[in-house]
Scaffold this motif. Structure first.
Motif, PDB file in Angstrom:
ATOM      1  N   LEU A  41       0.852  -1.186   0.000  1.00 42.24           N
ATOM      2  CA  LEU A  41       0.000   0.000   0.000  1.00 42.24           C
ATOM      3  C   LEU A  41       0.888   1.237   0.000  1.00 42.24           C
ATOM      4  CD1 LEU A  41      -2.738  -0.841   2.691  1.00 42.24           C
ATOM      5  CD2 LEU A  41      -3.071  -0.719   0.217  1.00 42.24           C
ATOM      6  N   MET A  42       0.333   2.334  -0.517  1.00 37.73           N
ATOM      7  CA  MET A  42       1.020   3.619  -0.488  1.00 37.73           C
ATOM      8  C   MET A  42       0.037   4.675  -0.001  1.00 37.73           C
ATOM      9  SD  MET A  42       3.095   3.380  -4.113  1.00 37.73           S
ATOM     10  CE  MET A  42       3.922   4.944  -3.857  1.00 37.73           C
ATOM     11  N   PHE A  43       0.479   5.498   0.934  1.00 39.74           N
ATOM     12  CA  PHE A  43      -0.386   6.500   1.541  1.00 39.74           C
ATOM     13  C   PHE A  43       0.194   7.893   1.375  1.00 39.74           C
ATOM     14  CE2 PHE A  43      -1.110   2.808   4.536  1.00 39.74           C
ATOM     15  CZ  PHE A  43      -2.338   2.453   3.991  1.00 39.74           C
ATOM     16  N   LYS A  44      -0.697   8.853   1.169  1.00 40.58           N
ATOM     17  CA  LYS A  44      -0.395  10.270   1.268  1.00 40.58           C
ATOM     18  C   LYS A  44      -1.250  10.845   2.405  1.00 40.58           C
ATOM     19  CE  LYS A  44       2.383  11.292  -2.295  1.00 40.58           C
ATOM     20  NZ  LYS A  44       3.682  11.992  -2.145  1.00 40.58           N
ATOM     21  N   PRO A  45      -0.817  11.893   3.063  1.00 41.37           N
ATOM     22  CA  PRO A  45      -1.618  12.447   4.167  1.00 41.37           C
ATOM     23  C   PRO A  45      -3.028  12.853   3.752  1.00 41.37           C
ATOM     24  CG  PRO A  45       0.601  13.344   4.233  1.00 41.37           C
ATOM     25  CD  PRO A  45       0.492  12.568   2.956  1.00 41.37           C
ATOM     26  N   THR A  46      -3.203  13.248   2.497  1.00 37.22           N
ATOM     27  CA  THR A  46      -4.517  13.708   2.040  1.00 37.22           C
ATOM     28  C   THR A  46      -5.458  12.572   1.653  1.00 37.22           C
ATOM     29  OG1 THR A  46      -3.591  13.972  -0.188  1.00 37.22           O
ATOM     30  CG2 THR A  46      -3.616  15.916   1.248  1.00 37.22           C
ATOM     31  N   ASP A  47      -4.980  11.323   1.685  1.00 39.95           N
ATOM     32  CA  ASP A  47      -5.815  10.197   1.249  1.00 39.95           C
ATOM     33  C   ASP A  47      -6.996   9.943   2.177  1.00 39.95           C
ATOM     34  OD1 ASP A  47      -4.110   9.866  -0.840  1.00 39.95           O
ATOM     35  OD2 ASP A  47      -3.040   8.138  -0.009  1.00 39.95           O
ATOM     36  N   PHE A  48      -6.938  10.443   3.401  1.00 40.13           N
ATOM     37  CA  PHE A  48      -7.956  10.101   4.394  1.00 40.13           C
ATOM     38  C   PHE A  48      -8.768  11.317   4.835  1.00 40.13           C
ATOM     39  CE2 PHE A  48      -4.102   7.545   4.902  1.00 40.13           C
ATOM     40  CZ  PHE A  48      -4.590   6.291   4.606  1.00 40.13           C
ATOM     41  N   ASN A  49      -8.720  12.369   4.053  1.00 36.30           N
ATOM     42  CA  ASN A  49      -9.430  13.586   4.455  1.00 36.30           C
ATOM     43  C   ASN A  49     -10.939  13.411   4.530  1.00 36.30           C
ATOM     44  OD1 ASN A  49      -7.011  14.876   4.637  1.00 36.30           O
ATOM     45  ND2 ASN A  49      -7.243  16.142   2.825  1.00 36.30           N
ATOM     46  N   PHE A 137       2.029  12.039  10.827  1.00 39.56           N
ATOM     47  CA  PHE A 137       2.084  11.898   9.364  1.00 39.56           C
ATOM     48  C   PHE A 137       0.774  12.336   8.722  1.00 39.56           C
ATOM     49  CE2 PHE A 137       0.959   9.302   5.664  1.00 39.56           C
ATOM     50  CZ  PHE A 137       1.965   9.684   4.782  1.00 39.56           C
ATOM     51  N   ILE A 138      -0.348  11.919   9.302  1.00 35.75           N
ATOM     52  CA  ILE A 138      -1.653  12.258   8.744  1.00 35.75           C
ATOM     53  C   ILE A 138      -1.878  13.764   8.735  1.00 35.75           C
ATOM     54  CG2 ILE A 138      -4.138  12.098   9.233  1.00 35.75           C
ATOM     55  CD1 ILE A 138      -3.637   9.205  10.082  1.00 35.75           C
ATOM     56  N   GLU A 139      -1.363  14.445   9.763  1.00 38.65           N
ATOM     57  CA  GLU A 139      -1.483  15.897   9.819  1.00 38.65           C
ATOM     58  C   GLU A 139      -0.509  16.609   8.879  1.00 38.65           C
ATOM     59  OE1 GLU A 139      -3.073  18.011  13.524  1.00 38.65           O
ATOM     60  OE2 GLU A 139      -1.395  16.793  14.212  1.00 38.65           O
ATOM     61  N   ALA A 329     -12.195  18.408  16.388  1.00 36.72           N
ATOM     62  CA  ALA A 329     -10.974  18.372  15.579  1.00 36.72           C
ATOM     63  C   ALA A 329     -10.187  17.087  15.829  1.00 36.72           C
ATOM     64  CB  ALA A 329     -10.111  19.591  15.882  1.00 36.72           C
ATOM     65  N   ALA A 330     -10.110  16.671  17.092  1.00 37.96           N
ATOM     66  CA  ALA A 330      -9.369  15.455  17.430  1.00 37.96           C
ATOM     67  C   ALA A 330     -10.036  14.215  16.838  1.00 37.96           C
ATOM     68  CB  ALA A 330      -9.259  15.323  18.947  1.00 37.96           C
ATOM     69  N   GLU A 331     -11.348  14.133  16.932  1.00 32.11           N
ATOM     70  CA  GLU A 331     -12.058  12.946  16.445  1.00 32.11           C
ATOM     71  C   GLU A 331     -12.027  12.838  14.933  1.00 32.11           C
ATOM     72  OE1 GLU A 331     -15.905  13.245  18.207  1.00 32.11           O
ATOM     73  OE2 GLU A 331     -15.232  12.495  20.168  1.00 32.11           O
ATOM     74  N   ARG A 332     -12.004  13.965  14.233  1.00 35.18           N
ATOM     75  CA  ARG A 332     -11.884  13.905  12.773  1.00 35.18           C
ATOM     76  C   ARG A 332     -10.550  13.280  12.370  1.00 35.18           C
ATOM     77  NH1 ARG A 332     -13.151  19.499   9.964  1.00 35.18           N
ATOM     78  NH2 ARG A 332     -12.576  18.205   8.187  1.00 35.18           N
ATOM     79  N   ARG A 333      -9.488  13.646  13.051  1.00 34.86           N
ATOM     80  CA  ARG A 333      -8.179  13.086  12.727  1.00 34.86           C
ATOM     81  C   ARG A 333      -8.043  11.643  13.204  1.00 34.86           C
ATOM     82  NH1 ARG A 333      -8.340  18.274  13.019  1.00 34.86           N
ATOM     83  NH2 ARG A 333      -6.879  19.631  11.903  1.00 34.86           N
ATOM     84  N   LEU A 334      -8.713  11.300  14.283  1.00 34.58           N
ATOM     85  CA  LEU A 334      -8.725   9.909  14.730  1.00 34.58           C
ATOM     86  C   LEU A 334      -9.454   9.025  13.722  1.00 34.58           C
ATOM     87  CD1 LEU A 334      -9.402  10.279  18.568  1.00 34.58           C
ATOM     88  CD2 LEU A 334      -7.222   9.917  17.396  1.00 34.58           C
ATOM     89  N   GLY A 335     -10.450   9.592  13.060  1.00 35.76           N
ATOM     90  CA  GLY A 335     -11.131   8.848  12.002  1.00 35.76           C
ATOM     91  C   GLY A 335     -10.192   8.536  10.845  1.00 35.76           C
ATOM     92  N   GLU A 339      -9.011   4.708   9.664  1.00 39.85           N
ATOM     93  CA  GLU A 339      -9.178   4.303   8.269  1.00 39.85           C
ATOM     94  C   GLU A 339      -7.870   3.767   7.708  1.00 39.85           C
ATOM     95  OE1 GLU A 339     -10.870   3.418   4.715  1.00 39.85           O
ATOM     96  OE2 GLU A 339     -11.871   4.029   6.576  1.00 39.85           O
ATOM     97  N   MET A 340      -6.747   4.421   8.045  1.00 36.83           N
ATOM     98  CA  MET A 340      -5.439   3.928   7.609  1.00 36.83           C
ATOM     99  C   MET A 340      -5.159   2.545   8.191  1.00 36.83           C
ATOM    100  SD  MET A 340      -1.623   5.293   8.566  1.00 36.83           S
ATOM    101  CE  MET A 340      -1.602   6.757   7.543  1.00 36.83           C
ATOM    102  N   LEU A 341      -5.436   2.370   9.478  1.00 38.62           N
ATOM    103  CA  LEU A 341      -5.160   1.091  10.128  1.00 38.62           C
ATOM    104  C   LEU A 341      -6.039  -0.026   9.575  1.00 38.62           C
ATOM    105  CD1 LEU A 341      -4.710   2.236  13.842  1.00 38.62           C
ATOM    106  CD2 LEU A 341      -2.938   1.655  12.187  1.00 38.62           C
ATOM    107  N   LYS A 342      -7.274   0.299   9.215  1.00 38.25           N
ATOM    108  CA  LYS A 342      -8.150  -0.718   8.605  1.00 38.25           C
ATOM    109  C   LYS A 342      -7.610  -1.170   7.261  1.00 38.25           C
ATOM    110  CE  LYS A 342     -12.469   0.737  10.841  1.00 38.25           C
ATOM    111  NZ  LYS A 342     -13.797   1.372  10.641  1.00 38.25           N
ATOM    112  N   GLN A 343      -7.093  -0.235   6.468  1.00 39.16           N
ATOM    113  CA  GLN A 343      -6.507  -0.603   5.181  1.00 39.16           C
ATOM    114  C   GLN A 343      -5.248  -1.448   5.362  1.00 39.16           C
ATOM    115  OE1 GLN A 343      -6.083   2.561   2.312  1.00 39.16           O
ATOM    116  NE2 GLN A 343      -8.018   3.539   2.909  1.00 39.16           N
TER     117      GLN A 343
END
Length: 384
Positions: A41-49, A137-139, A329-335, A339-343
């Protein structure tokens, strides 16, 4: 005749290049076992917005076990000077030495099996540091720092992933050691009151000693000023940690976190920061630390050149009152994190026995096999 320069060219007004000129003088530390070429898999920070928020209340995080005996916290008064520790050392650069160093760090499952055996059936067993690193990383705050520190051409292993030997879930352990971004680089010679060369050591042992109420154990700095002693004088509390469990975004977690102190039976976490860089301590990051660690009070000591100037104590209720938008704000980023961990969980489910690694490469996060360079060469020769 060769003359050694006593200045750093471009240090003033250095705006165009991403790399700090002080970093270019020394080769980057080794922070990967083997470069990932074939990524699952390959991730960018914007993939989970667009990922939905993942609610997680502090009251739903429960403590499973505490290993060791945290000391009783006593609020220190400002004005004490603290001893600075020697600078950190880099991870070993040799292949065999590096692998042995990293393997010695991967002890999370054994510790959980010993001290939290009733909670081994979680989807994710991790240390808090790995979750905080992935959130960074996500931020999109990790990449700018790594780039400016000269890591733009070097892979960086962030999180080691293995299957839970008990049969369910994954075990996540942090590989990345932030000290490698500054360890053994050019020493800092601008320590104001201290008049001593600094290799970017920490004040943590002296700060912890001060919070136990011990300000009598002292040493003397080179200028003759007395300071609260650090680790060299001994007598510090033993390292403790605790396991906590929670459910977030449809995934169950068992997390390990350092346990510093107690106050009236409540968990207290200690931290310190240079007064001139206090803006680096954000409310959001502090909230996540308290959330993932079941922390009741967060104590931050602000210092100037090791002299304690302010002690800030924060509770979860005070943080909510200070910023009502904090929880959302915290819960949006936790989402985005869940999502990353599920993938990742889905990708490794049928991807062999592992282990795997989440590796940073020039702003992209890659999920690949965690294998040695020697094994890669053997497989390449076999194919050829």
């Amino acid at each position: 005749t060769n003359f050694r320069r006593n200045y750093i060219p471009g240090q003033r007004g250095y705006k165009e290049c991403l790399v700090d000129p002080k970093i270019e003088e020394k080769r980057a530390a080794r922070m990967h076992r083997c470069k990932v070429h074939e990524a699952l898999l390959m991730f960018k920070p914007t993939d989970f917005n667009r990922a939905p928020a993942a609610p997680l209340a502090m009251d739903s995080v429960s403590e499973v076990a505490t290993v060791g005996q945290p000391f009783e916290y006593k609020k220190p008064a400002p004005g004490y000077r603290m001893e600075k520790e020697p600078g950190d050392k880099r991870t070993p650069p040799g292949k065999a030495e590096y692998e042995a160093h990293m393997n010695a760090r991967f002890d999370l499952y054994e510790a959980a099996q010993k001290d939290a055996s009733s909670s081994l059936n979680k989807d994710i067993i991790c240390d808090r540091a790995s979750l905080m690193l992935l959130l960074e990383f996500i931020e999109d705050k990790l990449t700018p720092e790594l780039m400016s520190r000269g890591q733009h051409n070097h892979p960086v292993d962030l999180v080691h992933i293995s299957k839970n030997p008990s049969g369910k879930g994954l075990v996540l352990e942090r590989c990345f050691e932030k000290k490698n971004l500054w360890a053994e680089f050019r020493p800092y010679r601008g320590g104001w009151k201290r008049s001593e060369v600094s290799n970017r050591g920490t004040f943590t042992p002296a700060w912890q000693r001060l919070c136990t109420g011990d300000h009598e154990t002292q040493t003397m700095m080179v200028t003759g000023l007395r300071q609260v002693a650090g680790a060299a004088s001994g007598g510090l509390p033993d390292a403790c940690y605790r396991f906590v469990e929670f459910t977030m975004g449809g995934l169950s977690f068992l997390s390990r976190v350092r346990a510093h102190a107690k106050e009236d039976g409540k968990n207290v976490e200690l931290a310190h920061k240079n007064w001139y860089f206090q803006e680096e301590v954000t409310l959001l990051k502090t909230y996540w630390k308290m959330l993932f660690g079941a922390t009741d009070k967060y104590v931050m000591g602000l210092h100037r050149s090791g002299k304690l100037v302010q002690v800030i104590e924060a509770t979860k209720d005070e943080m909510k009152e200070k910023s009502p938008a904090l929880i959302e704000a915290a819960e949006r980023r936790l989402g985005r994190l869940t999502e990353m961990l599920k993938q990742v969980q889905a990708a490794v489910e049928n991807g062999g026995d592992g282990p795997w690694v989440l590796q940073w490469q020039r702003g992209t996060l890659l999920l690949g096999d965690y294998i040695s360079e020697r094994k890669v060469k053997e497989e390449t020769m076999t194919v050829a």
